[in-house]
Design a protein around this motif. Sequence first.
Motif, mmCIF file in Angstrom:
data_model
loop_
_atom_site.group_PDB
_atom_site.id
_atom_site.type_symbol
_atom_site.label_atom_id
_atom_site.label_comp_id
_atom_site.label_asym_id
_atom_site.label_seq_id
_atom_site.Cartn_x
_atom_site.Cartn_y
_atom_site.Cartn_z
ATOM 1 N N GLU A 4 63.309 38.863 57.241
ATOM 2 C CA GLU A 4 62.564 38.592 58.916
ATOM 3 C C GLU A 4 61.097 37.495 58.958
ATOM 4 O OE1 GLU A 4 62.822 40.923 63.289
ATOM 5 O OE2 GLU A 4 62.905 41.404 61.498
ATOM 6 N N MET A 15 70.135 37.097 64.615
ATOM 7 C CA MET A 15 70.763 38.492 63.577
ATOM 8 C C MET A 15 71.665 38.092 63.661
ATOM 9 S SD MET A 15 67.995 39.739 64.330
ATOM 10 C CE MET A 15 68.413 41.532 63.072
ATOM 11 N N GLN A 68 62.362 45.470 56.121
ATOM 12 C CA GLN A 68 62.104 44.490 56.410
ATOM 13 C C GLN A 68 63.453 44.139 56.241
ATOM 14 O OE1 GLN A 68 60.710 41.172 56.346
ATOM 15 N NE2 GLN A 68 60.464 40.557 54.550
ATOM 16 N N CYS A 69 64.200 43.291 57.214
ATOM 17 C CA CYS A 69 65.064 42.946 57.578
ATOM 18 C C CYS A 69 65.624 41.707 57.335
ATOM 19 C CB CYS A 69 65.572 43.313 59.123
ATOM 20 S SG CYS A 69 64.960 44.950 59.838
ATOM 21 N N SER A 70 66.656 41.285 57.649
ATOM 22 C CA SER A 70 67.395 39.567 56.969
ATOM 23 C C SER A 70 68.037 39.392 58.284
ATOM 24 C CB SER A 70 68.674 40.247 56.109
ATOM 25 O OG SER A 70 68.067 40.162 55.138
ATOM 26 N N ILE A 71 67.698 38.261 58.617
ATOM 27 C CA ILE A 71 67.807 36.928 59.714
ATOM 28 C C ILE A 71 68.655 36.286 59.205
ATOM 29 C CG2 ILE A 71 66.315 38.233 61.358
ATOM 30 C CD1 ILE A 71 64.379 35.631 60.705
ATOM 31 N N CYS A 86 59.495 39.974 64.426
ATOM 32 C CA CYS A 86 60.089 40.955 64.174
ATOM 33 C C CYS A 86 59.658 42.031 65.082
ATOM 34 C CB CYS A 86 58.399 41.302 62.824
ATOM 35 S SG CYS A 86 58.730 39.596 61.610
ATOM 36 N N VAL A 122 66.989 31.277 64.480
ATOM 37 C CA VAL A 122 66.913 32.260 63.872
ATOM 38 C C VAL A 122 67.791 32.458 64.532
ATOM 39 C CG1 VAL A 122 65.074 32.107 62.559
ATOM 40 C CG2 VAL A 122 65.136 33.191 64.786
ATOM 41 N N ARG A 141 60.977 34.082 60.553
ATOM 42 C CA ARG A 141 60.740 33.521 61.815
ATOM 43 C C ARG A 141 59.498 32.671 61.460
ATOM 44 N NH1 ARG A 141 62.312 36.741 65.809
ATOM 45 N NH2 ARG A 141 64.055 37.761 65.503
#
Length: 320
Positions: A251, A267, A173-176, A311, A265, A255
């Motif tokens: 992320e 990065m 799980q990435c963050s945005i 994603c 959104v 979204r």
Amino acid sequence: MMNDAVLRKIDLNLLLAFSVLMQERNVSRAAERLLLGQPGLSAALKRLREALDDELFIRVGRGLQPTARALAIAPAIEDALSGIERAIRPPKGFDPSTWQGEFRVGMCDNLETAFFGPLVARLRQLAPGARLVGVAADKRDAAQMLDDGAYEFSISVHGEPASWHIRMPLFEQCSIAIYDPQQLKLKPPISVEDFVAAPHIAISFVGSATTAVDAALDKVGLSRNVVATVPRYSAVPPALRAMPSIAIVPESLGRCMAQLHNLEVSMPPVELPADPVSMLYRRVDRADERASWFRRLFVEVADKALLASGCKAGICAEAA
């Protein structure tokens, strides 16, 4: 209560031999059915006679005649053997289309936002008689709630599992960064200068204004201006719509928020650590057909939801 001392004298094979002898009334035919030689069946009958202190079967010509004791106990032994056979018979395959019952899943609010809707929609298609129950949970109490039977599996960032649990990796799980373009006139991707200059809304379950985002900024000698903290992700979109500000969210959640609330959104301009989201379930449920079907359904739904939202992370090959 069962009398263990009596039952220790008898094994299941002896009772099966008794049942077949009662049906066949002939040693040769009974031995053939039991895949035994006649000496083996005779030895079993001898043990039965000693255990029950009765002749049980008397040879009459070429056949066997049961004694009164044998006739008396035969119905109960048949019932017992039938019950054992039913108990150990392989279970019928799980049919979701006819199943009536409840599926329970534990997720924190950011994962619920991303996956609960698609999961219940797909479940209604495949198992129209089922009900989906979402249970609020996070990594701090996920294992204990699982043991308490609160849900069938947990989706979270789990620590090292206990020996009686199974942790299955799902995705990173990435963050945005997320913001309202009507309030904050920025074009993605946001520059690091604009990122640190903008007001920030932090998400903290314990009310702290310092999070992993601040630790990542500190590593490169930067800091941000946190003007508010909220304990739940659901509070983020209204706050972003109300004032020019940025929030850093997972992320998959970000979204979804962008689609639902017309947000933008981007990065982040600094590298943030990704969280390993996994499924945690009980080892005793690994071979349960209903439970494994539900786990597979979640993996299928989550993979499609991640792809549909754009994603970068997808479901791990191990889970898929």
